[in-house]
Scaffold this motif. Structure first.
Motif, PDB file in Angstrom:
ATOM      1  N   UNK A 106      -0.073  42.009   6.670  1.00 43.56           N
ATOM      2  CA  UNK A 106      -0.567  40.679   6.311  1.00 43.56           C
ATOM      3  C   UNK A 106      -2.080  40.669   6.169  1.00 43.56           C
ATOM      4  N   UNK A 107      -2.779  41.376   7.037  1.00 41.25           N
ATOM      5  CA  UNK A 107      -4.242  41.388   6.983  1.00 41.25           C
ATOM      6  C   UNK A 107      -4.763  42.111   5.744  1.00 41.25           C
ATOM      7  N   UNK A 108      -3.995  43.052   5.222  1.00 42.26           N
ATOM      8  CA  UNK A 108      -4.452  43.833   4.073  1.00 42.26           C
ATOM      9  C   UNK A 108      -4.033  43.248   2.737  1.00 42.26           C
ATOM     10  N   UNK A 109      -2.940  42.511   2.714  1.00 42.64           N
ATOM     11  CA  UNK A 109      -2.355  42.103   1.432  1.00 42.64           C
ATOM     12  C   UNK A 109      -2.306  40.598   1.200  1.00 42.64           C
ATOM     13  N   UNK A 110      -2.689  39.786   2.180  1.00 38.26           N
ATOM     14  CA  UNK A 110      -2.551  38.347   2.025  1.00 38.26           C
ATOM     15  C   UNK A 110      -3.756  37.627   2.641  1.00 38.26           C
ATOM     16  N   UNK A 111      -4.026  36.442   2.101  1.00 37.79           N
ATOM     17  CA  UNK A 111      -5.113  35.606   2.625  1.00 37.79           C
ATOM     18  C   UNK A 111      -4.501  34.516   3.505  1.00 37.79           C
ATOM     19  N   UNK A 112      -4.117  34.899   4.708  1.00 33.88           N
ATOM     20  CA  UNK A 112      -3.480  33.960   5.625  1.00 33.88           C
ATOM     21  C   UNK A 112      -4.436  32.844   6.021  1.00 33.88           C
ATOM     22  N   UNK A 113      -3.903  31.628   6.076  1.00 31.64           N
ATOM     23  CA  UNK A 113      -4.667  30.492   6.558  1.00 31.64           C
ATOM     24  C   UNK A 113      -4.149  29.976   7.906  1.00 31.64           C
ATOM     25  N   UNK A 114      -2.849  30.161   8.141  1.00 28.92           N
ATOM     26  CA  UNK A 114      -2.263  29.722   9.402  1.00 28.92           C
ATOM     27  C   UNK A 114      -1.398  30.841   9.975  1.00 28.92           C
ATOM     28  N   UNK A 115      -1.637  31.163  11.242  1.00 24.55           N
ATOM     29  CA  UNK A 115      -0.890  32.226  11.910  1.00 24.55           C
ATOM     30  C   UNK A 115      -0.445  31.732  13.278  1.00 24.55           C
ATOM     31  N   UNK A 131     -10.264  36.586   7.959  1.00 27.14           N
ATOM     32  CA  UNK A 131     -11.397  35.677   7.860  1.00 27.14           C
ATOM     33  C   UNK A 131     -11.069  34.376   7.137  1.00 27.14           C
ATOM     34  N   UNK A 132      -9.890  34.279   6.530  1.00 19.98           N
ATOM     35  CA  UNK A 132      -9.499  33.042   5.855  1.00 19.98           C
ATOM     36  C   UNK A 132      -8.728  32.094   6.782  1.00 19.98           C
ATOM     37  N   UNK A 133      -8.476  32.513   8.007  1.00 23.04           N
ATOM     38  CA  UNK A 133      -7.685  31.694   8.926  1.00 23.04           C
ATOM     39  C   UNK A 133      -8.363  30.357   9.211  1.00 23.04           C
ATOM     40  N   UNK A 134      -7.574  29.287   9.120  1.00 23.12           N
ATOM     41  CA  UNK A 134      -8.037  27.972   9.557  1.00 23.12           C
ATOM     42  C   UNK A 134      -7.309  27.521  10.826  1.00 23.12           C
ATOM     43  N   UNK A 135      -6.090  28.059  11.059  1.00 29.30           N
ATOM     44  CA  UNK A 135      -5.306  27.717  12.245  1.00 29.30           C
ATOM     45  C   UNK A 135      -4.789  29.007  12.883  1.00 29.30           C
ATOM     46  N   UNK A 136      -5.031  29.150  14.185  1.00 29.69           N
ATOM     47  CA  UNK A 136      -4.532  30.304  14.930  1.00 29.69           C
ATOM     48  C   UNK A 136      -3.886  29.795  16.208  1.00 29.69           C
ATOM     49  N   UNK A 137      -2.599  30.077  16.344  1.00 37.51           N
ATOM     50  CA  UNK A 137      -1.817  29.610  17.496  1.00 37.51           C
ATOM     51  C   UNK A 137      -1.221  30.828  18.187  1.00 37.51           C
ATOM     52  N   UNK A 138      -1.660  31.090  19.432  1.00 37.25           N
ATOM     53  CA  UNK A 138      -1.200  32.243  20.198  1.00 37.25           C
ATOM     54  C   UNK A 138      -0.550  31.778  21.487  1.00 37.25           C
ATOM     55  N   UNK A 139       0.643  32.294  21.764  1.00 37.28           N
ATOM     56  CA  UNK A 139       1.340  31.971  23.003  1.00 37.28           C
ATOM     57  C   UNK A 139       1.850  33.245  23.660  1.00 37.28           C
ATOM     58  N   UNK A 140       1.577  33.360  24.964  1.00 47.14           N
ATOM     59  CA  UNK A 140       2.108  34.445  25.778  1.00 47.14           C
ATOM     60  C   UNK A 140       1.734  35.817  25.211  1.00 47.14           C
ATOM     61  N   UNK A 141       0.457  36.063  25.071  1.00 49.72           N
ATOM     62  CA  UNK A 141       0.022  37.380  24.637  1.00 49.72           C
ATOM     63  C   UNK A 141      -1.304  37.720  25.305  1.00 49.72           C
TER      64      UNK A 141
END
Length: 404
Positions: A137-146, A166-176
């Motif tokens: 995903x980091x190499x082939x796509x411009x993710x905005x929400x993860x 670097x295009x991320x606008x939303x980052x949601x991390x649980x239990x990591x």
């Protein structure tokens, strides 16, 4: 001939009805497909030749291990024979392989960039499959929400490739487990960050927040803050949140502030809403953190406080902590919440410390319009009468009582 004409009309009308859906703008079709589970969206490829690849362009992908588990459990319910532990582990491994196979198949058939990706899974000890997916995903796509949810297990260490999105606008991390290295250059586009029951130490946390200059919404519910015995870093924390508008945290992180500080941290002039869950009046410094937050947030519009229901209040009384908290309130007596319009208090018990806090906020909120309570008052008429008297203002307000 007449019958044949009618059949042609029927066929043409059916074709027109089909065309009304098929000829919709691609963006509308993608919105419709995003509302379906990914397996249902993929099944639309059998509808017609025109629909064969439409699902491969939807910008949002969601993979939930629980959905695979639910589909496999139907067979378990029909087969009521008891299975061994070894057989159960074999089936769980088979279920995980099925999920990862589906993810790889979807990624291989992609014909457009992915903007939103969600995975909810029970990680194993290595999790190399997840690392490969995130690297792709980091190499082939411009993710905005993860969104990454590892379902109650903190064994998964977030790979460095996530911090290159670097295009991320939303980052949601649980239990990591999160540990941004010193080479981390920041996520300049990140607007919303959620760290829910995530393991990260103080220094990496501040390093991560300092690299997010556009951050406006932050939810921090960490696992390990209470185990660190370093100097309080409230000054550095507030410097990283100068543009924050919504802040949610819980009682344990409040231990990064002492009762007395030589100077106040920078003002959070953009903060409009904050929520503190499990606010503890016990040995931690939750009350002091709340005082600092109120003092440094002059433009607050809404406050939500969830009081810890098992904070050892009897021990507090024996240690004379009521006097300590009264001194803290006196220190911040010049707080003025001019813009506060809504106050919500969860699990209010009408003990002295909570009553003092309620009086403190009400006395400094001239424009308060709404007060919501979820309280543990067990049918005491005196408590109810006292609360209504306390909330009876000299000006008209909308007061809402919710008793649990």
């Amino acid at each position: 001939m007449k019958a044949k004409r009618l059949s042609k009309v029927q066929r043409s009308s059916r074709a027109q009805r089909v065309d009304r859906i098929t000829t919709l703008p691609q963006t509308i079709i993608e919105i419709i497909l995003c509302l379906l589970p990914i397996e249902e969206a993929a099944r639309t490829s059998i509808l017609s030749r025109e629909w064969r690849f439409k699902w491969t362009t939807i910008p949002k992908l969601v993979f939930l291990e629980d959905t695979v588990k639910m589909s496999t459990e139907k067979w378990h319910l029909s087969n009521r024979k008891k299975i061994s532990e070894l057989e159960r582990e074999r089936r769980e491994k088979e279920m995980r392989c099925k999920l990862f196979y589906a993810i790889h198949q979807v990624l291989l058939q992609r014909q457009a960039t992915i903007q939103e990706f969600t995975i909810s899974i029970y990680p194993d000890e290595t999790c190399f499959e997840i690392d490969q997916i995130l690297l792709h995903l980091s190499r082939n796509h411009t993710l905005k929400r993860l969104t990454l949810d590892f379902l109650g297990c903190n064994s998964y260490r977030l790979p460095l490739c996530v911090f290159s999105l670097h295009h991320l606008t939303d980052l949601h991390l649980e239990h990591c487990y999160v540990d941004p290295k010193p080479i981390f250059n920041g996520l300049g586009s990140l607007v919303r960050l959620t760290l829910n029951e995530t393991w990260i130490s103080k220094k990496p946390l501040l390093h991560l927040l300092s690299g997010c200059p556009s951050l406006k919404s932050l939810c921090v519910k960490l696992e390990n803050q209470i185990h660190e015995n370093r100097n309080p870093s409230i000054m550095k924390l507030f410097k990283c949140l100068t543009h924050i508008e919504h802040l949610t945290t819980w009682g344990y992180i409040t231990r990064i502030v002492q009762d007395w500080m030589p100077e106040l941290p920078p003002s959070l002039i953009h903060l409009k809403y904050f929520c503190i869950e499990e606010l503890c009046f016990g040995p931690s410094n939750g009350f002091a953190f709340l005082g600092v937050l109120l003092k440094c947030s002059p433009n607050l519009e809404k406050i939500t406080l969830e009081i810890e229901t098992d904070d050892g209040y009897n021990e507090i009384e024996s240690d004379n902590r009521e006097e300590k908290f009264s001194l803290i309130l006196e220190k911040y007596s010049d707080v003025w919440l001019e813009h506060l319009s809504e106050l919500e208090i969860l699990y209010y018990r009408n003990v002295k410390l909570e009553l003092d806090l309620l009086k403190f906020i009400l006395a400094r909120s001239p424009n308060l319009k709404k007060v919501k309570f979820r309280t543990w008052m067990f049918g005491s008429r005196e408590d109810l009468k006292m609360l209504r008297t306390l909330l009876r203002p000299p000006r008209a307000r909308l007061i809402e009582f919710i008793f649990v």
